[in-house]
Structure formats: structure tokens, C-alpha cells
Write a protein that holds these residues in place. Structure first.
Motif, PDB file in Angstrom:
ATOM      1  N   UNK A   1      -5.022  11.405   3.789  1.00  0.00           N
ATOM      2  CA  UNK A   1      -5.994  12.427   4.180  1.00  0.00           C
ATOM      3  C   UNK A   1      -6.961  12.738   3.037  1.00  0.00           C
ATOM      4  N   UNK A   2      -6.455  12.697   1.825  1.00  0.00           N
ATOM      5  CA  UNK A   2      -7.321  12.968   0.682  1.00  0.00           C
ATOM      6  C   UNK A   2      -8.349  11.847   0.497  1.00  0.00           C
ATOM      7  N   UNK A   3      -7.958  10.613   0.775  1.00  0.00           N
ATOM      8  CA  UNK A   3      -8.904   9.500   0.674  1.00  0.00           C
ATOM      9  C   UNK A   3     -10.054   9.647   1.666  1.00  0.00           C
ATOM     10  N   UNK A   4      -9.777  10.251   2.816  1.00  0.00           N
ATOM     11  CA  UNK A   4     -10.846  10.447   3.808  1.00  0.00           C
ATOM     12  C   UNK A   4     -11.881  11.471   3.344  1.00  0.00           C
ATOM     13  N   UNK A   5     -11.524  12.283   2.349  1.00  0.00           N
ATOM     14  CA  UNK A   5     -12.452  13.304   1.833  1.00  0.00           C
ATOM     15  C   UNK A   5     -13.090  12.875   0.519  1.00  0.00           C
ATOM     16  N   UNK A   6     -13.112  11.586   0.270  1.00  0.00           N
ATOM     17  CA  UNK A   6     -13.611  11.107  -1.028  1.00  0.00           C
ATOM     18  C   UNK A   6     -15.113  11.292  -1.195  1.00  0.00           C
ATOM     19  N   UNK A   7     -15.880  11.517  -0.105  1.00  0.00           N
ATOM     20  CA  UNK A   7     -17.327  11.710  -0.199  1.00  0.00           C
ATOM     21  C   UNK A   7     -17.729  13.171  -0.002  1.00  0.00           C
ATOM     22  N   UNK A   8     -16.753  14.087   0.003  1.00  0.00           N
ATOM     23  CA  UNK A   8     -17.048  15.498   0.303  1.00  0.00           C
ATOM     24  C   UNK A   8     -16.997  16.337  -0.971  1.00  0.00           C
ATOM     25  N   UNK A   9     -17.820  17.398  -0.966  1.00  0.00           N
ATOM     26  CA  UNK A   9     -17.775  18.412  -2.028  1.00  0.00           C
ATOM     27  C   UNK A   9     -17.796  19.787  -1.366  1.00  0.00           C
ATOM     28  N   UNK A  10     -17.341  20.778  -2.124  1.00  0.00           N
ATOM     29  CA  UNK A  10     -17.365  22.166  -1.656  1.00  0.00           C
ATOM     30  C   UNK A  10     -18.232  22.992  -2.614  1.00  0.00           C
ATOM     31  N   UNK A  11     -19.125  23.767  -2.025  1.00  0.00           N
ATOM     32  CA  UNK A  11     -19.980  24.677  -2.798  1.00  0.00           C
ATOM     33  C   UNK A  11     -19.558  26.084  -2.413  1.00  0.00           C
ATOM     34  N   UNK A  12     -19.051  26.817  -3.376  1.00  0.00           N
ATOM     35  CA  UNK A  12     -18.543  28.161  -3.104  1.00  0.00           C
ATOM     36  C   UNK A  12     -19.397  29.217  -3.800  1.00  0.00           C
TER      37      UNK A  12
END
Length: 358
Positions: free
Chosen positions: A187-198
Motif C-alpha cells: 500500500x505504501x508503494x502505491x503512494x510513492x507519487x503522493x505528498x501531503x501539504x498541511x
């Protein structure tokens, strides 16, 4: 005459073995009625059942019939003795006549027929016995095969039970934990192109993609509209009390951005670390300028574990806790070796027991 049954033994008869009665049309085995195998059966041939019902004639070889008997020679020679006979003698003679009528003699031909039928019956009994012996042998062989297979199955069941008993609950839990870890890594590999801006102020009718483009320009990374696959706020709204008036205001939700390339995501994260302390100034957002943060997007399991690692690091004086490519890393001082934390066991091993970490 295929499909017919013998009137004597009740078995099926083939064409060469049958003899058909000319009166009752019943079919018999030649052996059952004493007819030679190769002899021709006459059209007027009668079966034993029809022969015994034929009316006897008065030929000398005819058996004595059950009718009134002719007077004996003694009665014919001495009629006076018959006339002077007493009633008791008369009753005795009557009983003698009755017994004579019931015990009719058997001729030689009938006795031979009976003997033939008995021999045929004995042959049938022997044949039936041989057939039963063959069937019993086959049944014993089948039962032996079944017993062998049952024994082999019982042996296999015993082996499986021993294996199941040898597997402890601890090993099962270890396997389950390993499978969960593998699923979490996928599941973590599927989020390899994502970032979070908080910590970005939230308002109605905002354009999250435009905000991401402005953040890229502020951090010195060239981002185009086609580089953004999706940009949206996730999670539920959270309220907190702030200000002397006690008014409630919404805590801004996290903006999740999915980029088209992983190298572009790495550039944004690197620039955010270099320009640590960047604020929302010049981002066309309402309210006063405030600091925002860029981080990798983690799975729920990794996010909870990362929060516990930061709390434990603050408690034990570890200076560095960060994430890289979805992995949680920690280091006490710059000279120490970097520790990777994947599970709760790693957290307890590095920072102590759960009670010490809490």
C-alpha cells in the motif's frame, strides 16, 4: 425364446437349453425336465405339471387311482366269508381300503424323472455355490483394498494432526504479522507519487491545483498543470477553540497531491527541507501568513507508527525522526547509526518497552 424363465428353477433360458410344453406353453431347462441336450423336442411334448394332470386309462401299467377298488381275490373265492363278516372286520377292511387308495404306487418312469430333477437341482445348487464363492472372494478383495486405503488416510490424518499440534499460536501470530507488514508495504508503494501539504488555510471555492502550483513556484520547483494528477483535501473537518471570545474555527484539512512523476515529488520534498519555515505569504490565501509543511503521504499504519516514534524520540532525546520513500527512520545524534522502524517490536526494541515509550 430369449428372455424366458424356466418354469422349474426360475432362471433365464437360452435357445439351445429350452424345452417348450405343447399344452401350457411353459418353457423349461432340458436338464430340469430330463430331456437330452441334443434331442429334438416334439411339438406335443408335455411338461411334468401337465403330465400329472392327464387322466389315467385302464392299461396294466396305469397307477392305482383314487376310486373304489375292485374286490380282492379272497372275496371273489369265498363270498360267504364276505357275507358273514362282522361289523368290526368290515371297519378294518374299510380302513385298509382307504390306506390303499392314499398310498398309490410310483412307476419306474416317474421315479427316474424325480431322480433327474434331483440331479439337476443338485447341479444348480453346486453352480450357485461356486458363484457365491467367486462373489465372496471379490468382496474380500474389495474390503481389503478399502481397509488399505482407510489405513493410509488415517496415517495422513495423524501426520496432519501432529503438524497442527506442533504449530504454536506464536508462530501463527508471527505469520499473520508478516502478512500485514507485506500488505502495508504494498500500500505504501502505491503512494510513492503522493505528498501531503498541511496547515494551509481552507476556504470555500478554493482551487487546490492552483495552490499547489503556487507552492511549487515559492519552493523553486517548476510545476505545470499536467504534472498534477489530482489535488484535494481529505479527512473530516476538525474544530478547536481559539481566541479570547471562545469562538470555534475549523482546523484546515490536509491537501493530498498526486503527481505524475516521482522525481518531481522528490524535488518538492527536498526544496521544502531546504526552505524550512516557508509560509503562506504570496499564495493568495486568506488570513495571516502561517507556516505550511510538505511531507510524504503515508498509509494509516505507517502514519500512526510515525506519530508514536516521534513521541518516543522526544521522550528519550532523539534528535532526528523522518521518513524517506515511505520508510520511518530515526537517529539520536548525527554520529549514530540510522535505525529503521517497521513494527511495534522495532519501536520497543529501540526505545524500550511500551510503558517507557508512553
Amino acid at each position: 425364446m430369449p428372455g424366458a424363465k424356466c418354469g422349474g428353477c426360475g432362471r433365464f433360458i437360452s435357445t439351445l437349453e429350452g424345452a417348450k410344453c405343447g399344452k401350457c406353453q411353459m418353457v423349461y431347462h432340458r436338464v430340469c425336465v430330463g430331456v437330452p441336450t441334443k434331442a429334438n423336442v416334439a411339438l406335443n411334448w408335455r411338461c411334468p405339471e401337465c403330465k400329472k394332470n392327464v387322466v389315467r386309462d385302464n392299461r396294466p401299467d396305469t397307477p392305482v387311482r383314487g376310486s373304489i377298488q375292485s374286490p380282492t381275490k379272497e372275496a371273489e373265492e369265498d363270498p360267504a366269508a364276505e357275507a358273514t363278516s362282522t361289523p368290526s372286520n368290515f371297519g378294518a377292511s374299510s380302513r385298509a381300503e382307504v390306506s390303499t387308495v392314499e398310498l398309490s404306487p410310483v412307476t419306474g418312469s416317474d421315479l427316474g424323472q424325480i431322480m433327474k430333477e434331483l440331479r439337476a437341482l443338485r447341479e444348480d445348487i453346486h453352480m450357485f455355490r461356486r458363484e457365491m464363492e467367486v462373489e465372496m472372494a471379490e468382496l474380500k478383495s474389495t474390503l481389503g483394498t478399502c481397509n488399505t486405503r482407510i489405513d493410509s488416510l488415517e496415517a495422513r490424518v495423524d501426520v496432519l494432526e501432529m503438524q497442527a499440534s506442533s504449530v504454536s499460536a506464536t508462530s501463527v501470530d508471527r505469520v499473520v504479522e508478516e502478512l500485514r507488514r507485506e500488505l502495508n508495504d504494498r500500500d505504501q508503494d502505491l503512494l510513492s507519487n503522493d505528498i501531503e501539504v498541511s496547515n494551509l488555510p481552507e476556504h470555500k471555492a478554493e482551487n487546490t491545483a492552483h495552490i499547489v502550483l503556487a507552492i511549487g513556484r515559492k519552493l523553486g520547483v517548476a510545476i505545470e498543470g499536467r504534472d498534477i494528477v489530482s489535488a484535494e483535501r481529505v479527512g473530516g473537518r476538525q474544530l478547536n477553540v481559539s481566541g479570547p471570545t471562545g469562538a470555534t474555527e475549523a482546523r484546515p484539512r490536509v491537501v493530498v497531491v498526486r503527481l505524475a512523476r516521482r522525481d518531481l515529488r522528490d524535488q518538492l520534498l527536498t526544496s521544502a527541507r531546504v526552505r524550512r519555515g516557508a509560509t503562506t505569504a504570496d499564495l493568495d490565501l486568506p488570513g495571516p501568513a502561517q507556516r505550511f509543511y510538505l511531507n510524504e503521504r503515508l498509509t494509516k499504519t505507517n502514519r500512526q507508527l510515525f506519530r508514536r516514534v516521534r513521541d518516543a524520540a522526544n521522550l528519550h532525546g532523539w534528535r532526528f525522526v523522518w521518513t524517506k520513500q515511505g520508510r520511518i527512520l530515526a537517529r539520536r545524534t548525527p554520529a549514530d547509526r540510522t535505525q529503521r522502524i517497521r513494527t511495534e517490536e522495532d519501536l520497543s526494541r529501540i526505545f524500550g518497552s511500551a510503558n517507557d515509550t508512553a
